[in-house]
Design a protein around this motif. Structure first.
Motif, PDB file in Angstrom:
ATOM      1  N   ASN A   1       0.802  -1.226   0.000  1.00 22.23           N
ATOM      2  CA  ASN A   1       0.000   0.000   0.000  1.00 22.23           C
ATOM      3  C   ASN A   1       0.837   1.279   0.000  1.00 22.23           C
ATOM      4  O   ASN A   1       0.840   2.027   0.981  1.00 22.23           O
ATOM      5  N   PRO A   2       1.546   1.564  -1.078  1.00 20.86           N
ATOM      6  CA  PRO A   2       2.346   2.786  -1.110  1.00 20.86           C
ATOM      7  C   PRO A   2       1.504   4.052  -0.957  1.00 20.86           C
ATOM      8  O   PRO A   2       1.978   5.039  -0.402  1.00 20.86           O
ATOM      9  N   LYS A   3       0.228   4.010  -1.383  1.00 19.00           N
ATOM     10  CA  LYS A   3      -0.634   5.194  -1.226  1.00 19.00           C
ATOM     11  C   LYS A   3      -0.813   5.539   0.248  1.00 19.00           C
ATOM     12  O   LYS A   3      -0.786   6.708   0.629  1.00 19.00           O
ATOM     13  N   ASP A   4      -0.996   4.509   1.068  1.00 19.73           N
ATOM     14  CA  ASP A   4      -1.142   4.740   2.506  1.00 19.73           C
ATOM     15  C   ASP A   4       0.121   5.333   3.107  1.00 19.73           C
ATOM     16  O   ASP A   4       0.060   6.223   3.960  1.00 19.73           O
ATOM     17  N   LYS A   5       1.265   4.834   2.659  1.00 25.04           N
ATOM     18  CA  LYS A   5       2.526   5.326   3.221  1.00 25.04           C
ATOM     19  C   LYS A   5       2.799   6.763   2.793  1.00 25.04           C
ATOM     20  O   LYS A   5       3.380   7.542   3.548  1.00 25.04           O
ATOM     21  N   VAL A   6       2.357   7.134   1.597  1.00 23.29           N
ATOM     22  CA  VAL A   6       2.480   8.525   1.154  1.00 23.29           C
ATOM     23  C   VAL A   6       1.654   9.409   2.078  1.00 23.29           C
ATOM     24  O   VAL A   6       2.127  10.449   2.557  1.00 23.29           O
ATOM     25  N   GLN A   7       0.427   8.983   2.350  1.00 26.65           N
ATOM     26  CA  GLN A   7      -0.435   9.766   3.229  1.00 26.65           C
ATOM     27  C   GLN A   7       0.162   9.866   4.632  1.00 26.65           C
ATOM     28  O   GLN A   7       0.157  10.932   5.250  1.00 26.65           O
ATOM     29  N   GLU A   8       0.670   8.763   5.152  1.00 29.43           N
ATOM     30  CA  GLU A   8       1.276   8.784   6.483  1.00 29.43           C
ATOM     31  C   GLU A   8       2.492   9.705   6.524  1.00 29.43           C
ATOM     32  O   GLU A   8       2.711  10.397   7.521  1.00 29.43           O
ATOM     33  N   ALA A   9       3.272   9.712   5.453  1.00 28.71           N
ATOM     34  CA  ALA A   9       4.447  10.598   5.409  1.00 28.71           C
ATOM     35  C   ALA A   9       4.017  12.056   5.447  1.00 28.71           C
ATOM     36  O   ALA A   9       4.633  12.881   6.142  1.00 28.71           O
ATOM     37  N   PHE A  10       2.952  12.393   4.732  1.00 23.76           N
ATOM     38  CA  PHE A  10       2.474  13.774   4.751  1.00 23.76           C
ATOM     39  C   PHE A  10       1.862  14.135   6.109  1.00 23.76           C
ATOM     40  O   PHE A  10       1.981  15.277   6.549  1.00 23.76           O
ATOM     41  N   VAL A  11       1.243  13.178   6.774  1.00 22.11           N
ATOM     42  CA  VAL A  11       0.738  13.433   8.124  1.00 22.11           C
ATOM     43  C   VAL A  11       1.902  13.739   9.058  1.00 22.11           C
ATOM     44  O   VAL A  11       1.856  14.685   9.856  1.00 22.11           O
ATOM     45  N   LYS A  12       2.962  12.946   8.952  1.00 22.95           N
ATOM     46  CA  LYS A  12       4.145  13.202   9.788  1.00 22.95           C
ATOM     47  C   LYS A  12       4.777  14.548   9.460  1.00 22.95           C
ATOM     48  O   LYS A  12       5.273  15.238  10.352  1.00 22.95           O
ATOM     49  N   LEU A  13       4.777  14.929   8.193  1.00 26.59           N
ATOM     50  CA  LEU A  13       5.296  16.241   7.824  1.00 26.59           C
ATOM     51  C   LEU A  13       4.456  17.331   8.470  1.00 26.59           C
ATOM     52  O   LEU A  13       4.993  18.309   8.998  1.00 26.59           O
ATOM     53  N   TRP A  14       3.143  17.166   8.424  1.00 29.99           N
ATOM     54  CA  TRP A  14       2.265  18.163   9.045  1.00 29.99           C
ATOM     55  C   TRP A  14       2.501  18.235  10.551  1.00 29.99           C
ATOM     56  O   TRP A  14       2.539  19.305  11.137  1.00 29.99           O
ATOM     57  N   GLN A  15       2.682  17.086  11.186  1.00 34.34           N
ATOM     58  CA  GLN A  15       2.926  17.050  12.627  1.00 34.34           C
ATOM     59  C   GLN A  15       4.259  17.708  12.989  1.00 34.34           C
ATOM     60  O   GLN A  15       4.422  18.221  14.090  1.00 34.34           O
ATOM     61  N   ASN A  16       5.202  17.684  12.060  1.00 36.77           N
ATOM     62  CA  ASN A  16       6.523  18.262  12.304  1.00 36.77           C
ATOM     63  C   ASN A  16       6.753  19.531  11.484  1.00 36.77           C
ATOM     64  O   ASN A  16       7.898  19.887  11.204  1.00 36.77           O
ATOM     65  N   CYS A  17       5.697  20.205  11.106  1.00 44.52           N
ATOM     66  CA  CYS A  17       5.829  21.340  10.196  1.00 44.52           C
ATOM     67  C   CYS A  17       6.673  22.478  10.782  1.00 44.52           C
ATOM     68  O   CYS A  17       7.304  23.217  10.034  1.00 44.52           O
ATOM     69  N   THR A  18       6.732  22.594  12.100  1.00 48.95           N
ATOM     70  CA  THR A  18       7.551  23.649  12.696  1.00 48.95           C
ATOM     71  C   THR A  18       9.027  23.275  12.710  1.00 48.95           C
ATOM     72  O   THR A  18       9.883  24.143  12.851  1.00 48.95           O
ATOM     73  N   LYS A  19       9.324  21.989  12.555  1.00 41.00           N
ATOM     74  CA  LYS A  19      10.707  21.515  12.622  1.00 41.00           C
ATOM     75  C   LYS A  19      11.355  21.330  11.251  1.00 41.00           C
ATOM     76  O   LYS A  19      12.560  21.193  11.151  1.00 41.00           O
ATOM     77  N   VAL A  20      10.539  21.278  10.183  1.00 41.16           N
ATOM     78  CA  VAL A  20      11.051  20.988   8.845  1.00 41.16           C
ATOM     79  C   VAL A  20      10.915  22.242   7.984  1.00 41.16           C
ATOM     80  O   VAL A  20       9.830  22.805   7.864  1.00 41.16           O
TER      81      VAL A  20
ATOM     82  N   THR B   1      10.967   9.517   5.308  1.00 39.81           N
ATOM     83  CA  THR B   1       9.900   9.023   6.173  1.00 39.81           C
ATOM     84  C   THR B   1       9.106   7.909   5.493  1.00 39.81           C
ATOM     85  O   THR B   1       8.861   6.856   6.091  1.00 39.81           O
ATOM     86  N   ALA B   2       8.713   8.134   4.252  1.00 35.73           N
ATOM     87  CA  ALA B   2       7.928   7.132   3.528  1.00 35.73           C
ATOM     88  C   ALA B   2       8.730   5.845   3.329  1.00 35.73           C
ATOM     89  O   ALA B   2       8.191   4.738   3.477  1.00 35.73           O
ATOM     90  N   ASN B   3      10.005   5.969   3.001  1.00 38.75           N
ATOM     91  CA  ASN B   3      10.862   4.799   2.829  1.00 38.75           C
ATOM     92  C   ASN B   3      10.939   4.011   4.140  1.00 38.75           C
ATOM     93  O   ASN B   3      10.823   2.788   4.147  1.00 38.75           O
ATOM     94  N   ASN B   4      11.115   4.715   5.262  1.00 39.82           N
ATOM     95  CA  ASN B   4      11.176   4.037   6.554  1.00 39.82           C
ATOM     96  C   ASN B   4       9.846   3.371   6.912  1.00 39.82           C
ATOM     97  O   ASN B   4       9.835   2.270   7.470  1.00 39.82           O
ATOM     98  N   LEU B   5       8.743   4.021   6.588  1.00 45.58           N
ATOM     99  CA  LEU B   5       7.432   3.412   6.825  1.00 45.58           C
ATOM    100  C   LEU B   5       7.286   2.113   6.033  1.00 45.58           C
ATOM    101  O   LEU B   5       6.758   1.122   6.545  1.00 45.58           O
ATOM    102  N   MET B   6       7.737   2.129   4.789  1.00 45.53           N
ATOM    103  CA  MET B   6       7.660   0.917   3.960  1.00 45.53           C
ATOM    104  C   MET B   6       8.575  -0.181   4.506  1.00 45.53           C
ATOM    105  O   MET B   6       8.197  -1.352   4.526  1.00 45.53           O
ATOM    106  N   LEU B   7       9.764   0.193   4.946  1.00 38.68           N
ATOM    107  CA  LEU B   7      10.670  -0.810   5.520  1.00 38.68           C
ATOM    108  C   LEU B   7      10.064  -1.428   6.777  1.00 38.68           C
ATOM    109  O   LEU B   7      10.196  -2.639   7.003  1.00 38.68           O
TER     110      LEU B   7
END
Length: 171
Positions: A39-58, A70-76
């Motif tokens: 499910n790469p689509k799910d991992k893309v969404q999760e990566a963007f959620v993590k980006l949003w959660q860390n938006c002040t740090k990135v 992030t997405a690569n690590n989620l897939m691994l």
């Protein structure tokens, strides 16, 4: 000034532009690297959620790198989870078909040879080759997505073609 850059990614229009710019390429990258089963689509969404959660740090300049890492690590992590699931599965599903056993054997042998040949490619060659031949992307597009030169893309794809011809010469 860096604080202002960090705040910018939390703005909805900046985040949306990052999503529009990188989501398809991120999905394609995960699809070619890991396949569709995880499910790469799910991992893309999760990566963007993590980006949003860390938006002040990135910072916006680091958003692409953050997303791909992030997405690569989620897939691994998902691959590791699937290995555990497969280890504990007891029964295999039954497959029924109307094709002759000879046809099924030839098809299986062909698929095995193809998968082995693709597996023998380096990860860089496989990703560039799949983006070009399956997705139909041009060398320049692949270079932009992978953040490498066009010559590097050419070398990877031509190397992949050469290696595939050697591995599948009897087909």
């Amino acid at each position: 000034m860096t604080k202002q850059l960090h705040k910018n990614i939390c703005e909805e229009r900046i985040f949306s532009s990052i999503f529009n710019k990188h989501s398809k390429n991120l999905h394609d990258f995960l699809y070619y690297k890991f396949g569709d089963l995880l499910n790469p689509k799910d991992k893309v969404q999760e990566a963007f959620v993590k980006l949003w959660q860390n938006c002040t740090k990135v910072s916006p300049e680091k958003a692409k790198s953050f997303l791909f890492t992030t997405a690569n690590n989620l897939m691994l992590n998902e691959v590791a989870h699937q290995k555990v699931v497969l280890k504990h599965q007891q029964t295999k599903p039954k497959h029924y078909t109307n094709e002759s056993p000879e046809f099924l054997m030839q098809e299986s042998e062909y698929n095995d040879k193809l998968q082995k040949a693709l597996a023998n490619l380096t990860e860089a060659q496989r990703i560039a080759f799949m983006m070009n031949r399956v997705e139909g992307k041009r060398f320049k597009e692949i270079a932009e997505i992978l953040d490498i030169s066009t010559k590097a893309v050419e070398k990877r794809i031509y190397g992949a073609l050469k290696k595939l011809r050697e591995d599948i010469k009897e087909l």
